[in-house]
Motif scaffolding. Sequence first.
Motif, short mmCIF file in Angstrom:
data_model
loop_
_atom_site.label_atom_id
_atom_site.label_comp_id
_atom_site.label_asym_id
_atom_site.label_seq_id
_atom_site.Cartn_x
_atom_site.Cartn_y
_atom_site.Cartn_z
N ALA A 218 0.83 -1.21 0.00
CA ALA A 218 0.00 0.00 0.00
C ALA A 218 0.86 1.26 0.00
N ARG A 219 1.88 1.28 0.83
CA ARG A 219 2.75 2.45 0.93
C ARG A 219 3.51 2.68 -0.38
N GLN A 220 3.85 1.60 -1.07
CA GLN A 220 4.51 1.75 -2.36
C GLN A 220 3.59 2.44 -3.37
N HIS A 221 2.28 2.32 -3.17
CA HIS A 221 1.30 2.96 -4.05
C HIS A 221 0.83 4.31 -3.49
N GLY A 222 1.53 4.81 -2.49
CA GLY A 222 1.16 6.10 -1.92
C GLY A 222 -0.05 6.04 -1.03
N GLU A 223 -0.40 4.84 -0.56
CA GLU A 223 -1.56 4.64 0.32
C GLU A 223 -1.07 4.26 1.71
N GLU A 224 -1.98 4.21 2.65
CA GLU A 224 -1.71 3.69 3.99
C GLU A 224 -2.84 2.74 4.35
N MET A 225 -2.52 1.71 5.11
CA MET A 225 -3.60 0.84 5.56
C MET A 225 -4.63 1.65 6.34
N PHE A 226 -4.15 2.51 7.25
CA PHE A 226 -5.04 3.40 7.99
C PHE A 226 -4.50 4.82 7.88
N THR A 227 -5.39 5.76 7.67
CA THR A 227 -5.00 7.16 7.57
C THR A 227 -4.82 7.75 8.97
N GLY A 230 -7.75 7.74 11.20
CA GLY A 230 -8.31 6.47 11.62
C GLY A 230 -9.21 5.76 10.63
N LYS A 231 -9.11 6.11 9.36
CA LYS A 231 -9.94 5.46 8.35
C LYS A 231 -9.10 4.52 7.48
N LEU A 232 -9.76 3.57 6.85
CA LEU A 232 -9.08 2.66 5.95
C LEU A 232 -8.57 3.45 4.75
N GLY A 233 -7.27 3.32 4.47
CA GLY A 233 -6.68 4.13 3.41
C GLY A 233 -6.23 3.35 2.20
N LEU A 234 -6.67 2.11 2.10
CA LEU A 234 -6.28 1.23 1.00
C LEU A 234 -7.30 1.26 -0.13
N SER A 235 -6.81 1.10 -1.35
CA SER A 235 -7.73 0.95 -2.47
C SER A 235 -8.09 -0.52 -2.64
N GLU A 236 -9.24 -0.77 -3.19
CA GLU A 236 -9.67 -2.15 -3.44
C GLU A 236 -8.74 -2.84 -4.43
N ASP A 237 -8.22 -2.08 -5.39
CA ASP A 237 -7.30 -2.66 -6.38
C ASP A 237 -6.02 -3.17 -5.73
N THR A 238 -5.49 -2.40 -4.76
CA THR A 238 -4.27 -2.82 -4.08
C THR A 238 -4.49 -4.12 -3.32
N ILE A 239 -5.59 -4.21 -2.61
CA ILE A 239 -5.89 -5.42 -1.83
C ILE A 239 -6.10 -6.61 -2.77
N THR A 240 -6.81 -6.38 -3.87
CA THR A 240 -7.05 -7.46 -4.84
C THR A 240 -5.73 -7.99 -5.40
N SER A 241 -4.85 -7.09 -5.77
CA SER A 241 -3.57 -7.52 -6.35
C SER A 241 -2.73 -8.29 -5.34
N TRP A 242 -2.84 -7.89 -4.10
CA TRP A 242 -2.10 -8.57 -3.03
C TRP A 242 -2.58 -10.02 -2.86
N PHE A 243 -3.89 -10.21 -2.78
CA PHE A 243 -4.43 -11.56 -2.68
C PHE A 243 -4.17 -12.36 -3.96
N THR A 314 8.76 4.15 -1.47
CA THR A 314 9.26 2.98 -0.75
C THR A 314 8.17 2.49 0.19
N GLY A 315 8.18 1.20 0.48
CA GLY A 315 7.10 0.64 1.27
C GLY A 315 7.46 0.34 2.71
N GLU A 316 8.74 0.08 2.97
CA GLU A 316 9.10 -0.31 4.33
C GLU A 316 8.84 0.82 5.33
#
Length: 442
Positions: A218-227, A230-243, A314-316
């Motif tokens: 998520a961080r590599q895509h400029g997102e955060e799991m949580f903002t 306190g809200k979910l900051g992930l896109s559905e596409d990122t989660i789909t690609s991960w699974f 970077t994601g780490e």
Amino acid sequence: MSKSMSRRVRRAGSAAVVTLAVVGLAACSATGGSGDKSTGGSDGDKVTIKFSWWGSDSRVTTTQQIIAAFEAEHPNIKVEAVNTSWDEYFEKMNVMAAGNDLPDVMTQDDRYLTEYATRGLLADLGSQDIDTSKIDPTVLDTGKIDGKLYGIASGVNVHAVVADPAAFKAAGVALPDDKTWTWDDYSKIAAEITKKSDGKVYGVQNYSFIEPVLEVLARQHGEEMFTADGKLGLSEDTITSWFQRSVDQIKSKAEPSASTATEVQSAGVDGSLPATNKGAMAWFWSNQLSAIQKDAGHPLQLLRAPGDSEFGHTGEYLRAAMSYSVSAKSKHPKEAAEFVDFMLNSQKAGDINLTDRGLPSNLDVREAILPKLDDADKTSAAFIKELTDDKVFETTKPVPPKGSGEVSDITGRVNSDVIFGKKSAADAAKAWMDEVNKAIGQ
């Protein structure tokens, strides 16, 4: 994360949150705490404070040594130990909170820090006499919520790929350049290792039973799991690609079948593929390298996350292995703060702890313990230093919101549905988002 945590992180999540409903009520009416007469010294001068932590028998031994060193320097303070396994820790803590008896000093995990802080159970450590001048500000930020410091990292870890050079060599596959490799490189290399070893060694262990790798992606895509709010900051596409990558890697035999992956996950660190010489790569926290290498019986190394040069970010991220917090209801806040200060800043404590609570957050203590570390821990320390020097840690990961303790359990259940073919990656992403949003009250 501590060395014992990853074995049981899924089981603890839901149980801890369920009992917190009681904690909220308790916090409203609490007037006591662990500093009342029942825990104080009978002579009126010596006070007793409670300190809680989770961990193995070895951590019990080292913590007792640290407590003894502290008490020798602070003869007016007695520290009463409250320790359990990770499985039971937050269940016990929540029962204690409901009974107005939280420990004066407690070890916290970032999944539950907001939960406790927003219920008024934790003191603002920024107002306590605790020296944080030797702690990197970005590390200090891992314990801040709405500008207040509710937890101070004992040490830091980074989630990375544990690689077995011997497995690569036996398969005739070159180790990747981890500064430039992509996610596709990662999958192709893993499949090649499995193929060239005739299936005796898998290229990689399944990564999607717990969420840290998803956070990296998520961080590599400029997102955060949580903002930060306190809200979910992930896109559905990122989660789909991960699974989907897990599904694809099972098909290519880059990783084991669903049933084998489940067995390996349940076996924890000791039963991981690299630890049992059955896999070339797996994702773990950096301070777990020593335990895995000991089981493997030969040197292992850490690789940066694939994809860091692929997406522009970077994601780490540096994560607090655990944090120290002080009860807002403690009747001995001064003495509690003295103990936290000792744990963070005393070289005596650092020499005993070494990396058991993460690579020390105090930079002077960290530097001083380096010669005393075993080879694996020296590798982990050098890895974190290299990433720090290369400015890989672009931003601090926001403290997860209330309810985030359920995420590991949710992730494990949804991942099982994915790898066993009960849900498509896309359907799993939707289900994951729905369940997580419900858990955090969105």
